[in-house]
Write a protein that holds these residues in place. Sequence first.
Motif, PDB file in Angstrom:
ATOM      1  N   ALA A  10       0.840  -1.205   0.000  1.00 11.85           N
ATOM      2  CA  ALA A  10       0.000   0.000   0.000  1.00 11.85           C
ATOM      3  C   ALA A  10       0.872   1.252   0.000  1.00 11.85           C
ATOM      4  O   ALA A  10       0.595   2.212  -0.719  1.00 11.85           O
ATOM      5  CB  ALA A  10      -0.945  -0.006   1.207  1.00 11.85           C
ATOM      6  N   LEU A  47      -6.263   3.058   0.034  1.00  8.27           N
ATOM      7  CA  LEU A  47      -5.089   2.227   0.290  1.00  8.27           C
ATOM      8  C   LEU A  47      -4.733   2.220   1.772  1.00  8.27           C
ATOM      9  O   LEU A  47      -4.346   1.189   2.328  1.00  8.27           O
ATOM     10  CB  LEU A  47      -3.901   2.726  -0.537  1.00  8.27           C
ATOM     11  CG  LEU A  47      -4.024   2.480  -2.041  1.00  8.27           C
ATOM     12  CD1 LEU A  47      -3.005   3.318  -2.801  1.00  8.27           C
ATOM     13  CD2 LEU A  47      -3.876   1.010  -2.369  1.00  8.27           C
ATOM     14  N   ALA A  52      -3.528  -2.802   0.112  1.00 11.25           N
ATOM     15  CA  ALA A  52      -3.229  -2.746  -1.315  1.00 11.25           C
ATOM     16  C   ALA A  52      -4.277  -3.407  -2.215  1.00 11.25           C
ATOM     17  O   ALA A  52      -4.770  -2.759  -3.135  1.00 11.25           O
ATOM     18  CB  ALA A  52      -1.849  -3.329  -1.580  1.00 11.25           C
TER      19      ALA A  52
END
Length: 103
Positions: A10, A47, A52
């Motif tokens: 992320a 995110l 992610a």
Amino acid sequence: MTEETPSRAAKALVLPIRGYQRFISPLLPPDICRFYPSCSHYAVEALRVHGAPRGLWLTLRRLARCHPFHPGGLDPVPQRSGAAGQGAEPIVEPGTAPEPPGQ
């Protein structure tokens, strides 16, 4: 995944978004976004909150809705499911947000 500890993936996905926000976005007209928050802010928040895989999916869905035939408006990042009472705080407090574009 909590909002305080985003995964490495992320964080890696947020880096180019931050670059866009810093170097490209200031060159664009100020009222170009049809959504609030802007797609780049939405992506960073998605995110951060969802990690992610899901954050990237939410971002791609949001970008797919950004076209002239969609009215736009207020579109906050959804809270994490399955975490009753937990998850991210909303980006915008009710009553404190500016009017979404086009209204």
